[in-house]
Design a protein around this motif. Structure first.
Motif, PDB file in Angstrom:
ATOM      1  N   VAL A   1       0.844  -1.198   0.000  1.00  0.00           N
ATOM      2  CA  VAL A   1       0.000   0.000   0.000  1.00  0.00           C
ATOM      3  C   VAL A   1       0.873   1.240   0.000  1.00  0.00           C
ATOM      4  CG1 VAL A   1      -1.727   1.294   1.307  1.00  0.00           C
ATOM      5  CG2 VAL A   1      -1.882  -1.194   1.153  1.00  0.00           C
ATOM      6  N   ASP A   2       1.930   1.220   0.772  1.00  0.00           N
ATOM      7  CA  ASP A   2       2.851   2.348   0.838  1.00  0.00           C
ATOM      8  C   ASP A   2       3.485   2.607  -0.524  1.00  0.00           C
ATOM      9  OD1 ASP A   2       4.178   4.417   2.224  1.00  0.00           O
ATOM     10  OD2 ASP A   2       5.952   3.145   2.466  1.00  0.00           O
ATOM     11  N   ASP A   3       3.879   1.561  -1.225  1.00  0.00           N
ATOM     12  CA  ASP A   3       4.486   1.723  -2.556  1.00  0.00           C
ATOM     13  C   ASP A   3       3.503   2.344  -3.547  1.00  0.00           C
ATOM     14  OD1 ASP A   3       6.759   0.587  -1.512  1.00  0.00           O
ATOM     15  OD2 ASP A   3       6.481  -1.357  -2.505  1.00  0.00           O
ATOM     16  N   ILE A   4       2.260   1.885  -3.526  1.00  0.00           N
ATOM     17  CA  ILE A   4       1.247   2.429  -4.440  1.00  0.00           C
ATOM     18  C   ILE A   4       1.038   3.913  -4.180  1.00  0.00           C
ATOM     19  CG2 ILE A   4      -1.216   2.382  -5.013  1.00  0.00           C
ATOM     20  CD1 ILE A   4      -1.097  -0.666  -4.493  1.00  0.00           C
ATOM     21  N   THR A   5       0.871   4.294  -2.923  1.00  0.00           N
ATOM     22  CA  THR A   5       0.621   5.699  -2.610  1.00  0.00           C
ATOM     23  C   THR A   5       1.849   6.568  -2.891  1.00  0.00           C
ATOM     24  OG1 THR A   5       1.150   5.316  -0.273  1.00  0.00           O
ATOM     25  CG2 THR A   5      -1.160   5.220  -0.905  1.00  0.00           C
ATOM     26  N   THR A   6       3.034   6.046  -2.639  1.00  0.00           N
ATOM     27  CA  THR A   6       4.253   6.814  -2.896  1.00  0.00           C
ATOM     28  C   THR A   6       4.411   7.117  -4.383  1.00  0.00           C
ATOM     29  OG1 THR A   6       5.352   5.856  -0.974  1.00  0.00           O
ATOM     30  CG2 THR A   6       6.771   6.834  -2.648  1.00  0.00           C
TER      31      THR A   6
ATOM     32  N   TYR B   1      -1.428   6.255   9.445  1.00  0.00           N
ATOM     33  CA  TYR B   1      -0.549   7.044   8.587  1.00  0.00           C
ATOM     34  C   TYR B   1      -0.627   6.564   7.139  1.00  0.00           C
ATOM     35  CZ  TYR B   1       1.130   8.638  13.059  1.00  0.00           C
ATOM     36  OH  TYR B   1       1.189   9.158  14.308  1.00  0.00           O
ATOM     37  N   LYS B   2      -0.749   5.255   6.955  1.00  0.00           N
ATOM     38  CA  LYS B   2      -0.919   4.709   5.593  1.00  0.00           C
ATOM     39  C   LYS B   2      -2.251   5.166   5.011  1.00  0.00           C
ATOM     40  CE  LYS B   2       2.687   1.886   5.597  1.00  0.00           C
ATOM     41  NZ  LYS B   2       3.873   2.663   5.545  1.00  0.00           N
ATOM     42  N   ARG B   3      -3.307   5.143   5.828  1.00  0.00           N
ATOM     43  CA  ARG B   3      -4.625   5.577   5.341  1.00  0.00           C
ATOM     44  C   ARG B   3      -4.600   7.072   5.037  1.00  0.00           C
ATOM     45  NH1 ARG B   3      -7.446   3.685   9.833  1.00  0.00           N
ATOM     46  NH2 ARG B   3      -9.102   5.146   9.363  1.00  0.00           N
ATOM     47  N   ALA B   4      -3.872   7.857   5.804  1.00  0.00           N
ATOM     48  CA  ALA B   4      -3.762   9.290   5.528  1.00  0.00           C
ATOM     49  C   ALA B   4      -3.019   9.542   4.219  1.00  0.00           C
ATOM     50  CB  ALA B   4      -3.040  10.001   6.675  1.00  0.00           C
ATOM     51  N   ASP B   5      -1.993   8.738   3.940  1.00  0.00           N
ATOM     52  CA  ASP B   5      -1.294   8.848   2.652  1.00  0.00           C
ATOM     53  C   ASP B   5      -2.233   8.535   1.499  1.00  0.00           C
ATOM     54  OD1 ASP B   5       1.112   9.553   3.783  1.00  0.00           O
ATOM     55  OD2 ASP B   5       1.978   7.529   3.664  1.00  0.00           O
ATOM     56  N   MET B   6      -3.131   7.573   1.694  1.00  0.00           N
ATOM     57  CA  MET B   6      -4.085   7.215   0.649  1.00  0.00           C
ATOM     58  C   MET B   6      -5.033   8.382   0.354  1.00  0.00           C
ATOM     59  SD  MET B   6      -4.766   3.338   1.953  1.00  0.00           S
ATOM     60  CE  MET B   6      -5.944   2.838   0.725  1.00  0.00           C
ATOM     61  N   VAL B   7      -5.389   9.138   1.365  1.00  0.00           N
ATOM     62  CA  VAL B   7      -6.278  10.286   1.178  1.00  0.00           C
ATOM     63  C   VAL B   7      -5.551  11.408   0.448  1.00  0.00           C
ATOM     64  CG1 VAL B   7      -7.551  12.084   2.386  1.00  0.00           C
ATOM     65  CG2 VAL B   7      -7.702   9.722   3.162  1.00  0.00           C
ATOM     66  N   GLU B   8      -4.283  11.585   0.767  1.00  0.00           N
ATOM     67  CA  GLU B   8      -3.502  12.669   0.159  1.00  0.00           C
ATOM     68  C   GLU B   8      -3.427  12.470  -1.346  1.00  0.00           C
ATOM     69  OE1 GLU B   8       0.937  14.621   0.455  1.00  0.00           O
ATOM     70  OE2 GLU B   8       0.335  13.137   1.895  1.00  0.00           O
TER      71      GLU B   8
END
Length: 84
Positions: free
Chosen positions: A31-36, A77-84
């Motif tokens: 998930v982190d890789d996708i959002t990054t 924090y991962k979910r917040a990155d997804m929103v950003e």
């Protein structure tokens, strides 16, 4: 795809609780890789997104579904990155 989540190509709502083992065993960094990558593209070359609209729709569906499912992605924090 997780059989308890996707049926006939469509996502079933609400998502089953507890999270199916197929999803729970995925490393969080996916998930982190996708959002990054998405954040990098949006910030540096947003015009690229026009050429990949079909693929982007699937990723956006993924983000929307799992932002609203805190029992699937527990790290706020991962979910917040997804929103950003």
């Amino acid at each position: 795809a997780c059989p308890g989540i996707v049926k006939g190509g469509l996502i079933e709502f609400p998502l089953p609780s507890p999270c199916p083992m197929e999803f729970a065993t995925l490393p969080e960094h996916f998930v982190d890789d996708i959002t990054t990558v998405l954040l990098y593209i949006v910030r540096t070359s947003p015009d690229i997104l026009n050429s990949v609209q079909n693929e982007l729709a699937e990723i956006i569906d993924f983000l929307i579904v799992f932002v609203g499912s805190p029992h699937y992605i527990k790290n706020p924090y991962k979910r917040a990155d997804m929103v950003e």
